[in-house]
Motif scaffolding. Structure first.
Motif, PDB file in Angstrom:
ATOM      1  N   ASN A  13       1.056  -1.060  -0.129  1.00 12.49           N
ATOM      2  CA  ASN A  13      -0.146  -0.127  -0.040  1.00 12.49           C
ATOM      3  C   ASN A  13       1.009   1.112  -0.023  1.00 12.49           C
ATOM      4  N   THR A  14       1.164   1.717  -1.159  1.00 13.75           N
ATOM      5  CA  THR A  14       1.942   2.923  -1.163  1.00 13.75           C
ATOM      6  C   THR A  14       0.973   4.156  -1.799  1.00 13.75           C
ATOM      7  N   GLU A  15       1.485   5.374  -1.531  1.00 13.59           N
ATOM      8  CA  GLU A  15       0.950   6.279  -2.118  1.00 13.59           C
ATOM      9  C   GLU A  15       1.908   7.477  -2.580  1.00 13.59           C
ATOM     10  N   VAL A  16       1.592   8.367  -3.721  1.00 14.55           N
ATOM     11  CA  VAL A  16       2.510   9.424  -3.964  1.00 14.55           C
ATOM     12  C   VAL A  16       1.982  10.659  -3.655  1.00 14.55           C
ATOM     13  N   GLY A  17       2.318  11.446  -2.694  1.00 16.27           N
ATOM     14  CA  GLY A  17       2.013  12.657  -1.940  1.00 16.27           C
ATOM     15  C   GLY A  17       2.086  13.648  -2.916  1.00 16.27           C
ATOM     16  N   GLN A  18       1.261  14.812  -2.657  1.00 16.03           N
ATOM     17  CA  GLN A  18       1.167  15.959  -3.541  1.00 16.03           C
ATOM     18  C   GLN A  18       2.549  16.487  -3.708  1.00 16.03           C
ATOM     19  N   ASP A  19       3.531  16.335  -2.686  1.00 16.55           N
ATOM     20  CA  ASP A  19       4.954  16.881  -2.817  1.00 16.55           C
ATOM     21  C   ASP A  19       5.600  15.938  -3.547  1.00 16.55           C
ATOM     22  N   GLY A  20       5.161  14.798  -4.279  1.00 19.63           N
ATOM     23  CA  GLY A  20       5.985  13.799  -4.669  1.00 19.63           C
ATOM     24  C   GLY A  20       6.544  12.784  -4.085  1.00 19.63           C
ATOM     25  N   LYS A  21       6.552  12.830  -2.889  1.00 19.22           N
ATOM     26  CA  LYS A  21       7.093  11.802  -2.048  1.00 19.22           C
ATOM     27  C   LYS A  21       6.395  10.500  -2.036  1.00 19.22           C
ATOM     28  N   LEU A  22       6.994   9.385  -2.120  1.00 26.11           N
ATOM     29  CA  LEU A  22       6.447   8.082  -1.822  1.00 26.11           C
ATOM     30  C   LEU A  22       6.459   7.978  -0.159  1.00 26.11           C
ATOM     31  N   ARG A  23       5.205   7.256   0.082  1.00 25.99           N
ATOM     32  CA  ARG A  23       4.766   6.804   1.279  1.00 25.99           C
ATOM     33  C   ARG A  23       4.260   5.404   1.424  1.00 25.99           C
ATOM     34  N   ILE A  24       4.599   4.682   2.383  1.00 23.96           N
ATOM     35  CA  ILE A  24       4.309   3.391   2.396  1.00 23.96           C
ATOM     36  C   ILE A  24       3.189   3.140   3.887  1.00 23.96           C
ATOM     37  N   HIS A  25       2.183   2.807   3.414  1.00 20.60           N
ATOM     38  CA  HIS A  25       1.184   2.550   4.674  1.00 20.60           C
ATOM     39  C   HIS A  25       0.974   0.867   4.619  1.00 20.60           C
ATOM     40  N   PRO A  26       0.244   0.448   5.738  1.00 24.85           N
ATOM     41  CA  PRO A  26       0.119  -0.781   6.037  1.00 24.85           C
ATOM     42  C   PRO A  26      -0.859  -1.172   5.084  1.00 24.85           C
ATOM     43  N   PRO A  27      -0.627  -2.693   4.717  1.00 25.13           N
ATOM     44  CA  PRO A  27      -1.449  -3.282   3.558  1.00 25.13           C
ATOM     45  C   PRO A  27      -2.964  -3.219   3.907  1.00 25.13           C
TER      46      PRO A  27
END
Length: 190
Positions: free
Chosen positions: A130-144
């Motif tokens: 479970n990943t997201e690309v933030g508005q700042d362009g940074k990748l973030r990993i969240h729990p599945p």
């Protein structure tokens, strides 16, 4: 912890089930007739027009060959941006000074039994990650978000060699711990 690899005939299904829930894993596919033409996230994004893969999405090879199609997806959240975790990743990102179990070694080790060169393995399809690309362009990993018993099924679009491993990286899994089991079923449709 280890990876496993299988030969899949065109039309066969690969069903991956999260046994306990909140466990991510890596998949890497290679056409059986060209062991240097591994799957490509870039080609997959180009031809699918999205970085969010789910039912109907096709994973393509570096040479634009359709490899696998997601035919059923009970989770709907996967990653195809991150490379498989590796010893180097643990050293650079986390300062590890000792050997760490990792997806890259698991995938390349399993595929070596089928003569797939390690250099073929690049970006894995990180199912349930479970990943997201933030508005700042940074990748973030969240729990599945996968729950116990949920699965994703992919159909081989050509004869393949496919490897799967459960990811041991704590940042990619729900409890921050190591890998838990995944159930992998190969279903021959002939």
């Amino acid at each position: 912890m280890s990876g496993r690899a299988w030969r899949l005939s065109a039309g066969s299904l690969l069903k991956i089930t999260d046994v306990a829930g909140s466990q991510s894993g890596d998949l890497f596919a290679v056409p059986a007739d060209d062991l240097t033409d591994g799957q490509s996230n870039g080609r997959t994004f180009d031809y699918g027009g999205t970085v969010s893969l789910t039912t109907g999405s096709i994973l393509y090879s570096r040479r634009s060959r359709p490899l696998m199609k997601i035919v059923e997806d009970e989770v709907g959240r996967h990653d195809f941006l991150y490379a498989p975790c590796s010893q180097e990743m643990y050293e650079i990102q986390y300062g590890a000074a000792t050997p760490q179990p990792n997806c890259y070694d698991n995938l390349t080790g399993a595929l070596a039994a089928f003569a797939v060169p390690a250099a073929t393995v690049t970006i894995a399809f990180n199912f349930f990650m479970n990943t997201e690309v933030g508005q700042d362009g940074k990748l973030r990993i969240h729990p599945p978000v996968s729950r116990a018993g949920q699965s994703v099924s992919l159909r081989a679009e050509c004869d393949l060699v496919v490897a799967v491993t459960a990811c041991p990286a704590g940042t990619c899994n729900g409890d921050g711990g190591g890998a838990r089991p995944l159930d992998v079923e190969v279903i021959d449709t002939e």
